[in-house]
Design an enzyme around this catalytic site. Structure first.
Site, PDB file in Angstrom:
ATOM      1  N   CYS A   9      51.862  47.542  40.756  1.00 19.18           N
ATOM      2  CA  CYS A   9      51.465  46.287  40.113  1.00 19.18           C
ATOM      3  C   CYS A   9      52.309  45.995  38.880  1.00 19.18           C
ATOM      4  CB  CYS A   9      49.981  46.298  39.767  1.00 19.18           C
ATOM      5  SG  CYS A   9      49.454  47.720  38.789  1.00 19.18           S
ATOM      6  N   HIS A  21      45.860  48.805  35.523  1.00 13.59           N
ATOM      7  CA  HIS A  21      46.296  47.761  36.455  1.00 13.59           C
ATOM      8  C   HIS A  21      46.949  46.616  35.698  1.00 13.59           C
ATOM      9  CE1 HIS A  21      46.417  45.642  40.204  1.00 13.59           C
ATOM     10  NE2 HIS A  21      45.647  44.662  39.781  1.00 13.59           N
TER      11      HIS A  21
END
EC number: 3.4.19.12
Length: 785
Positions: free
Chosen positions: A312, A737
């Site tokens: 990510c 994330h």
């Protein structure tokens, strides 16, 4: 069929060997996959994957290289049958399903010379074609091979795990000593204490009693997760280093507490598996102010990425980069796709950064892949997402951080990628490098507090790292809001610092001030508020909300240069030797190396702080410790001439011994980065080439030339508008994330869009409040003053 017989008898097709890369996951030049209509065509000569989609790369490959036979490869996911859930899960067993269990596979032989297809398997086909097709089907795909290599996590021994002194604990090994929890149990290797771990993503319970034990006994550093134990796995964690560690002689240490690892079965997911699962599933806020799920958006410039496990950070950086018009102009051609000159340039497109950038441009900007995933059973249909695995492998090749599948710092990757694009001079369709839009000139003023003399130094930069902790600490002391204003961070940066300075005018050590200001303003300003601080040399993320506006005015931070009442300090002749090379102050160098920095880093720091003081250099080092090329050898740029490509005479001789002309051998080696094997393959693929090298592109300017060019441009002011933010959720930059919020045009009007891997949704203003606590990289675009 006659053409197949002829092809089978030629030397152009061959069985893939263990050393061959067999590409089966997507097209070399686009993100067309075996799941798309028409599938992909795998060349039976060079094993590259091509597509007959919009740009018909199969046809173009056949025409350029005279490779005519392909294995057409199509997949359809099998319907998933819900399995009965057992009443009690006795142990975790992870099995990788085979391709036959997951997909229905259809194959055919495609002859590009006649535009004909033949069903496969087919015993009527020539034997050699059947053997090559079977070899391709059995081969592990290149993408899978790279994943296997990258997942070999590099967990290292720390100083605490080297020497563990054990004492006996006769307590139970089946439950937490403090709360009785029977899972997520951690054994202290120092004393045998059993404590439960932290609560984990996915519902794994925990009350952090293993952490509490470490706080009570700080010299009990290392614990092992009992559920992770087997002959092939063991999670060991050092609470002092706050990281996974390797423990030498773990087996004998465990036997001290009656645990035989040889007969122990893994019953719980390890930390890596939990982190991957968290990064794949962890959502930022995916509903609006009214509580309803945000609707996915589709179209050009609205394509999501498939999460590769811990990718990510890479996806968010690429989304923001390709939202910049200059990057879109450089790497996206809606008419031709990848230019013909690039298709014939390299024998291995997977090893060509410019081709990979074109592939990304088409994937992200064309809109062809921004469609609902027809294979998902979810009510809300997001995208399948394009897989950046080829790009990730290439750009990270050889780098100890970005070649792994572990989560990385997005800002470090941003800086690393910009540097790679500049070094390789990957311009695409532009006559300049698109990374030039980030460049600006900062001016540092050093002022002696005794005599008032000043020294000015201009340097080229491409991002702003702003202090946060100092502002937050001061705000809290004054009882102000718990939010830090972005402008306050700029004010803190502008204040500069004081340090001891050997003044060349006073001829003695004095206190001096060092301040910076903008000499020029970039077209796009990259801002990184420093949310990371070092605690015992361990990077810790600051939980600080940063309030920002969509408009940013920087004119007040312009450098004022030398004022009328200031005089410049004389040059210090001791700074350079007779050859013009810089001479570093030996006292400063010794002091810095005594702090544990390498000599190479110390020299870089002293050079970038004008050799003024050890303190100034140390501050520079702390700010640049994570620069991707901090350990590259230090040297001064002394020549404006571009580096000419060169190859060794030995490599040329090895190719000419096969009967090829020296000029052709040299060209092949230059085009294939001096790889002899690839160069020979290129010659066979281009037998009619005259060996003449194309005219070199305009040489890349040196940093000094770029700096002078920027100073010569008219001042366009320092007014900016926010166009994108990369956000991070989690306690550490190397876990958690990343997502990107980017201002886009949706249905004819400007709107903020959240790119959360393959989930691409338009968001309302309420979601932007989350950016205040998680914003990590801000991209501002210059607007007219």
């Amino acid at each position: 069929m006659d053409s197949l017989v002829k092809a089978a008898s030629s030397s152009k097709i061959s069985l893939p060997t263990l050393s061959d890369h067999v590409y089966k996951d997507d097209c070399m030049f686009s993100f067309d996959t075996p799941f798309d209509e028409g599938g992909i065509d795998i060349c039976m000569t060079c094993f590259q994957a091509l597509s007959r989609g919009k740009y018909n790369y199969t046809k173009r490959h056949s025409r350029l290289f005279k490779h005519d036979l392909f294995l057409n490869y199509r997949k359809t996911p099998k319907a998933i049958k819900p399995d009965e859930q057992p009443q009690k899960m006795l142990k975790l067993e992870i099995k990788e399903k085979t391709e036959d269990e997951l997909f229905d596979l259809e194959t055919a032989i495609y002859d590009a010379s006649t535009n004909s297809s033949y069903d496969y398997p087919n015993n009527n086909l020539p034997t050699m074609i059947q053997l090559v097709a079977d070899g391709i089907l059995k081969a592990t795909s290149s993408d899978k091979q790279q994943q296997i290599k990258a997942w070999r996590q590099e967990v290292k021994v720390c100083r605490h795990s080297k020497n563990i002194s054990q004492s006996k604990n006769n307590g139970s090994l089946t439950a937490c000593t403090d709360c009785g929890l029977e899972e997520n149990l951690w054994l202290c290797l120092e004393c045998g204490h059993i404590g439960c771990g932290r609560k984990q993503f996915g519902g794994v319970p925990g009350n952090s009693h293993a952490v509490s034990h470490n706080k009570e006994f700080p010299d009990h550093h290392v614990a092992v997760k009992l559920g992770s134990l087997s002959l092939n796995s063991a999670d060991c964690y050092c609470y002092t280093c706050d990281d996974d560690v390797k423990v030498p002689n773990l087996s004998s240490l465990l036997k001290f507490y009656g645990i035989d690892i040889a007969h122990h079965e893994k019953t719980e997911k390890n930390l890596t598996e939990l982190q991957i699962e968290q990064n794949v599933k962890w959502d930022f806020k995916m509903d609006g102010s009214n509580g309803e799920a945000l609707n996915p958006v589709f179209g050009k410039g609205l394509t999501g990425f498939k999460n590769l496990g811990n990718s990510c950070y890479l996806a968010s950086v690429l989304q923001v980069l390709f939202s910049i018009p200059e990057f879109a102009k450089a790497y996206y051609d809606s008419t031709d796709g990848v230019p013909e000159s690039l298709l014939s340039r390299s024998s291995d497109p997977a090893d060509d950064l410019e081709i990979q950038m074109y592939k990304l441009g088409d994937g992200l900007l064309s809109g062809r892949y921004s469609v609902p995933d027809k294979f998902t059973t979810e009510v809300v249909k997001y995208q399948r997402g394009i897989r950046p695995s080829g790009f990730k492998h290439l750009v990270g090749k050889g780098d100890p951080q970005f070649s792994t599948m572990q989560q990385q710092d997005a800002f470090e990757f941003w800086s690393y990628l910009v540097d790679q694009l500049e070094k390789a001079d990957v311009r695409g369709l532009l006559d300049y490098s698109p990374v030039d839009v980030f460049k600006f000139v900062l001016e540092t003023k050093i002022r002696c507090t005794k005599c008032g003399g000043v020294r000015l130094k201009k340097e080229l930069d491409e991002s702003m790292c702003l202090p946060v902790e100092e502002v937050d600490t001061r705000n809290r002391k004054l009882g102000k809001s718990d939010k830090v204003l972005l402008e306050q961070c700029f004010d803190e940066w502008r204040k500069g610092s004081q340090f001891e300075y050997q003044c060349p005018a006073c001829k003695s050590r004095q206190m001096a001030t060092s301040t910076q200001g903008f000499k020029t303003f970039p077209k796009y300003l990259v801002v990184n508020p420093q949310r990371i601080k070092l605690v015992n040399w361990v990077p810790v993320k600051l939980s600080v909300a940063i309030k920002f506006g969509e408009h940013l005015s920087l004119s007040q931070y312009r450098s004022d240069g030398k004022l009328d009442d200031e005089r410049e300090l004389p040059d210090d002749d001791k700074d350079k030797d007779d050859s013009g090379e810089i001479t570093f102050n030996p006292d400063f160098l010794t002091a810095l190396m005594g702090m544990g920095f390498t000599e190479n880093r110390c020299k870089k720091a002293l050079y970038n702080t004008a050799n003024t003081s050890a303190e100034a250099a140390a501050n520079w080092l702390f700010e640049h410790m994570d620069d991707p090329h901090i350990d590259d050898p230090f040297h001064l740029e002394t020549s404006a001439s571009a580096k000419q490509p060169s190859v060794s005479q030995q490599d040329i001789d090895s190719i000419t011994s096969m009967g090829f002309a020296a000029q052709l051998a040299k060209k092949a080696l230059i085009l294939n980065n001096s790889n002899v094997e690839q160069a020979v393959n290129w010659i066979f693929a281009n037998p009619d080439d005259d060996g003449k090298l194309p005219e070199p592109a305009q040489p890349r300017k040196t940093s000094e030339q770029q700096l002078e060019d920027l100073l010569a441009q008219p001042d366009m002011g320092g007014e900016y508008s926010l166009m994108g933010v990369i956000c991070h959720k989690g306690t550490s930059i190397h876990s958690g994330h990343y997502v990107a919020f980017i201002k886009k045009h949706v249905d004819g009007h400007a709107a903020w869009v959240l790119f959360n891997d393959e989930k691409v949704v338009a968001v309302d203003e309420s979601v932007l409040s989350e950016v205040e606590v998680s914003g990590y990289i801000y991209l501002y675009e210059k607007v007219a003053s």
